[in-house]
Write an enzyme that holds these catalytic residues in place. Structure first.
Site, PDB file in Angstrom:
ATOM      1  CG  HIS A   8       0.774   5.485   3.755  1.00  0.00           C
ATOM      2  ND1 HIS A   8      -0.086   5.487   4.826  1.00  0.00           N
ATOM      3  CD2 HIS A   8       1.481   4.328   3.850  1.00  0.00           C
ATOM      4  CE1 HIS A   8       0.101   4.392   5.549  1.00  0.00           C
ATOM      5  NE2 HIS A   8       1.052   3.669   4.980  1.00  0.00           N
ATOM      6  CG  HIS A  66      -0.313  -0.220   2.513  1.00  0.00           C
ATOM      7  ND1 HIS A  66       0.081  -1.460   2.927  1.00  0.00           N
ATOM      8  CD2 HIS A  66       0.009   0.624   3.517  1.00  0.00           C
ATOM      9  CE1 HIS A  66       0.616  -1.386   4.133  1.00  0.00           C
ATOM     10  NE2 HIS A  66       0.592  -0.120   4.511  1.00  0.00           N
TER      11      HIS A  66
HETATM   12  P1  AMP Z   1       1.419   0.748   7.375  1.00  0.00           P
HETATM   13  O1  AMP Z   1       1.866   1.107   8.755  1.00  0.00           O
HETATM   14  O2  AMP Z   1       2.213   1.407   6.295  1.00  0.00           O
HETATM   15  O3  AMP Z   1       1.294  -0.760   7.189  1.00  0.00           O
HETATM   16  O4  AMP Z   1      -0.013   1.394   7.220  1.00  0.00           O
HETATM   17  C1  AMP Z   1      -1.197   0.714   7.480  1.00  0.00           C
HETATM   18  C2  AMP Z   1      -2.288   1.754   7.422  1.00  0.00           C
HETATM   19  O5  AMP Z   1      -3.536   1.105   7.307  1.00  0.00           O
HETATM   20  C3  AMP Z   1      -2.358   2.636   8.681  1.00  0.00           C
HETATM   21  O6  AMP Z   1      -2.122   4.004   8.312  1.00  0.00           O
HETATM   22  C4  AMP Z   1      -3.782   2.407   9.186  1.00  0.00           C
HETATM   23  O7  AMP Z   1      -4.383   3.580   9.677  1.00  0.00           O
HETATM   24  C5  AMP Z   1      -4.492   1.892   7.948  1.00  0.00           C
HETATM   25  N1  AMP Z   1      -5.643   1.038   8.201  1.00  0.00           N
HETATM   26  C6  AMP Z   1      -5.733   0.006   9.070  1.00  0.00           C
HETATM   27  N2  AMP Z   1      -6.958  -0.558   9.004  1.00  0.00           N
HETATM   28  C7  AMP Z   1      -7.664   0.139   8.080  1.00  0.00           C
HETATM   29  C8  AMP Z   1      -8.991   0.055   7.561  1.00  0.00           C
HETATM   30  N3  AMP Z   1      -9.849  -0.886   7.986  1.00  0.00           N
HETATM   31  N4  AMP Z   1      -9.369   0.944   6.622  1.00  0.00           N
HETATM   32  C9  AMP Z   1      -8.512   1.896   6.181  1.00  0.00           C
HETATM   33  N5  AMP Z   1      -7.243   2.018   6.622  1.00  0.00           N
HETATM   34  C10 AMP Z   1      -6.824   1.166   7.556  1.00  0.00           C
END
Ligand code: AMP
Ligand code: ZN
Length: 136
Positions: free
Chosen positions: A101, A99
């Site tokens: 950001h 993913h």
């Molecule tokens: P990372 O730390 O780069 O793996 O980012 C994971 C991201 O996923 C974090 O910024 C979370 O806020 C986001 N996240 C977790 N669960 C959900 C969800 N159900 N819907 C949207 N974003 C999410």
């Protein structure tokens, strides 16, 4: 992947605020935004991160990221955009599905920039020699 959070979002099993979708990618709002409009772009096909993603899926994610970045920037009247991708646990990856950001930035929003270090004498040459040797 049955248990993967972002695969569940792609399949519609968990709700998300979808910003953009095409055959290969989905973009949706991050549930804990750094700034409002913080969006995640994911490939629909599961892998773990940048280190194992299929090149075609990465190309699709890159193009969706470009498209959605401009959308977020223009519609939300941002002053700039940061892209971030965390790959593997020690780089801050919490969800094991690739993913990117997209973070809209605003003048004076106070988010800190990371701090750069300096190379020791010879260190850059050593690193570049290793990288070039692996590439040959
Ligand atoms: P990372 O730390 O780069 O793996 O980012 C994971 C991201 O996923 C974090 O910024 C979370 O806020 C986001 N996240 C977790 N669960 C959900 C969800 N159900 N819907 C949207 N974003 C999410
Ligand atoms: Zn997944």
């Amino acid at each position: 992947m049955d248990t993967c959070l972002f695969c569940k979002i792609v399949r519609g099993e968990i709700p998300a605020h979808t910003v953009y979708e095409d055959d290969a990618t989905l973009a949706f709002l991050d549930i804990h935004p750094v700034n409002p409009g913080h969006t995640l772009v994911v490939p629909k096909r599961h892998s773990f991160n940048l280190l194992d993603i299929d090149p075609a899926d990465w190309a699709a994610v890159a193009e969706s990221t470009r498209h959605v970045s401009k959308l977020v920037h223009d519609v939300l009247a941002a002053d700039g955009i940061n892209l971030q991708m965390n790959n593997r646990e020690h780089a801050g990856q919490d969800v094991d599905h690739p993913h990117v950001h997209i973070i809209p930035r605003y003048r004076g929003d106070g988010l800190p920039h990371w701090r750069g270090k300096s190379y020791q004498p010879g260190e850059a040459e050593e690193i570049i020699a290793k990288l070039r040797a692996a590439h040959a």
